[in-house]
Design a protein around this motif. Structure first.
Motif, PDB file in Angstrom:
ATOM      1  N   ASN A  28      -6.933  39.476  15.594  1.00 15.88           N
ATOM      2  CA  ASN A  28      -5.584  39.889  15.013  1.00 15.88           C
ATOM      3  C   ASN A  28      -5.521  40.390  13.506  1.00 15.88           C
ATOM      4  O   ASN A  28      -4.635  41.418  13.201  1.00 15.88           O
ATOM      5  N   VAL A  37     -11.067  43.375  21.559  1.00 17.76           N
ATOM      6  CA  VAL A  37     -10.187  43.553  22.701  1.00 17.76           C
ATOM      7  C   VAL A  37     -10.773  42.905  24.037  1.00 17.76           C
ATOM      8  O   VAL A  37      -9.824  42.630  24.783  1.00 17.76           O
ATOM      9  N   LEU A  79      -7.243  50.666  24.751  1.00 16.54           N
ATOM     10  CA  LEU A  79      -6.711  49.156  24.690  1.00 16.54           C
ATOM     11  C   LEU A  79      -7.067  48.799  23.221  1.00 16.54           C
ATOM     12  O   LEU A  79      -6.364  48.096  22.525  1.00 16.54           O
ATOM     13  N   GLN A  80      -8.341  49.180  22.694  1.00 18.14           N
ATOM     14  CA  GLN A  80      -8.886  48.786  21.353  1.00 18.14           C
ATOM     15  C   GLN A  80      -7.700  48.979  20.171  1.00 18.14           C
ATOM     16  O   GLN A  80      -7.555  48.237  19.222  1.00 18.14           O
ATOM     17  N   GLN A  81      -6.817  50.038  20.479  1.00 18.88           N
ATOM     18  CA  GLN A  81      -5.852  50.459  19.260  1.00 18.88           C
ATOM     19  C   GLN A  81      -4.719  49.432  19.597  1.00 18.88           C
ATOM     20  O   GLN A  81      -3.791  49.426  18.716  1.00 18.88           O
ATOM     21  N   HIS A  82      -4.624  48.431  20.602  1.00 21.29           N
ATOM     22  CA  HIS A  82      -3.412  47.590  20.716  1.00 21.29           C
ATOM     23  C   HIS A  82      -3.777  46.154  20.880  1.00 21.29           C
ATOM     24  O   HIS A  82      -3.214  45.560  21.838  1.00 21.29           O
ATOM     25  N   THR A  83      -4.782  45.748  20.282  1.00 23.51           N
ATOM     26  CA  THR A  83      -5.157  44.463  20.772  1.00 23.51           C
ATOM     27  C   THR A  83      -4.333  43.230  20.479  1.00 23.51           C
ATOM     28  O   THR A  83      -4.093  42.515  21.193  1.00 23.51           O
ATOM     29  N   SER A  84      -3.401  43.395  19.313  1.00 29.98           N
ATOM     30  CA  SER A  84      -2.387  42.432  19.132  1.00 29.98           C
ATOM     31  C   SER A  84      -1.448  42.533  20.106  1.00 29.98           C
ATOM     32  O   SER A  84      -1.024  41.472  20.577  1.00 29.98           O
ATOM     33  N   LEU A  85      -0.834  43.701  20.749  1.00 25.23           N
ATOM     34  CA  LEU A  85      -0.055  43.892  21.617  1.00 25.23           C
ATOM     35  C   LEU A  85      -0.540  42.964  22.895  1.00 25.23           C
ATOM     36  O   LEU A  85       0.335  42.436  23.474  1.00 25.23           O
ATOM     37  N   ILE A  86      -1.871  43.085  23.401  1.00 27.07           N
ATOM     38  CA  ILE A  86      -2.209  42.568  24.424  1.00 27.07           C
ATOM     39  C   ILE A  86      -2.123  41.007  24.247  1.00 27.07           C
ATOM     40  O   ILE A  86      -1.659  40.309  25.178  1.00 27.07           O
ATOM     41  N   TRP A  88       0.062  39.437  22.235  1.00 28.33           N
ATOM     42  CA  TRP A  88       1.503  39.033  22.324  1.00 28.33           C
ATOM     43  C   TRP A  88       2.048  38.852  23.777  1.00 28.33           C
ATOM     44  O   TRP A  88       2.609  37.992  24.292  1.00 28.33           O
TER      45      TRP A  88
END
Length: 210
Positions: A28, A37, A79-86, A88
């Protein structure tokens, strides 16, 4: 299972959880690429596969589970661009589902979750213990609901590093603190009842199918 074996198992799970928390926090707070990811997706993919395997319709369920895993792997660049979202989503949804599970068990005609745990440890419960365990079930429901709300507020209102610290390094200690506080309150409110240790309560929690 002996008490020593129970403590060893809890320690092993705790150690594995801490290792995952450290790696997740690193993902993160630093660009960890595909490894990050994949680490974020791992709990969801494992959960999907386990649910598929335990389904009464195993073959189609496993086919859907494997398809979901394949789709996730194909979508890694996005998905690699939204790792933190995953991370959360996993944290907030887990806490929310636990809140709902405990709260639903308080509905009329149902056995409350903590009552079920207590019956697994003690067998038949005295009326005072039945009432107490329903109250504790409500406390756990409020706890998990609060965790979900705090997680969401921090994710959207604070730096990712702050949210990640809360989700990865405070969730388990806060749950442990709840067990400790509940045990202390139980001994004070029900002094004449035989009290199982905290490890026994944790084991009952994990052994409960639902």
């Amino acid at each position: 299972m002996s008490r020593a074996a129970g403590y060893a198992r809890v320690a092993a799970v705790g150690g594995a959880g801490l290792a995952y928390a450290i790696l997740a926090h690193r993902s993160n707070t630093a660009d960890s690429g595909r490894a990050g990811v994949l680490l974020a997706l791992a709990p969801m993919l494992v959960a999907v596969l386990v649910i598929g395997w335990r389904s009464r319709h195993r073959l189609p369920a496993m086919a859907l589970a494997l398809a979901a895993c394949a789709a996730a792997l194909l979508a890694l660049p996005l998905l690699q661009q939204h790792t933190s979202l995953i991370y959360w989503i996993e944290h907030a949804v887990t806490q929310s589902l636990l809140c709902i599970a405990f709260a639903r068990s308080l509905a009329p005609g149902r056995v409350s979750m903590v009552t079920l745990f207590a019956r697994m440890v003690h067998g038949t419960l005295a009326p005072a213990m039945e009432r107490y365990t329903r109250q504790v079930t409500l406390a756990w429901s409020i706890f998990f609901g609060t965790m979900a709300l705090v997680s969401t507020a921090l994710f959207f209102a604070a730096p990712v590093k702050v949210w990640s610290g809360f989700a990865n390094f405070l969730t388990a200690p806060l749950i442990a603190l709840m067990f400790i506080v509940e045990y202390a309150v139980r001994r004070r409110m029900l002094p004449d009842v035989e009290h199982a240790g905290i490890v026994a309560g944790v084991q009952a929690f994990w052994k409960t199918p639902r």
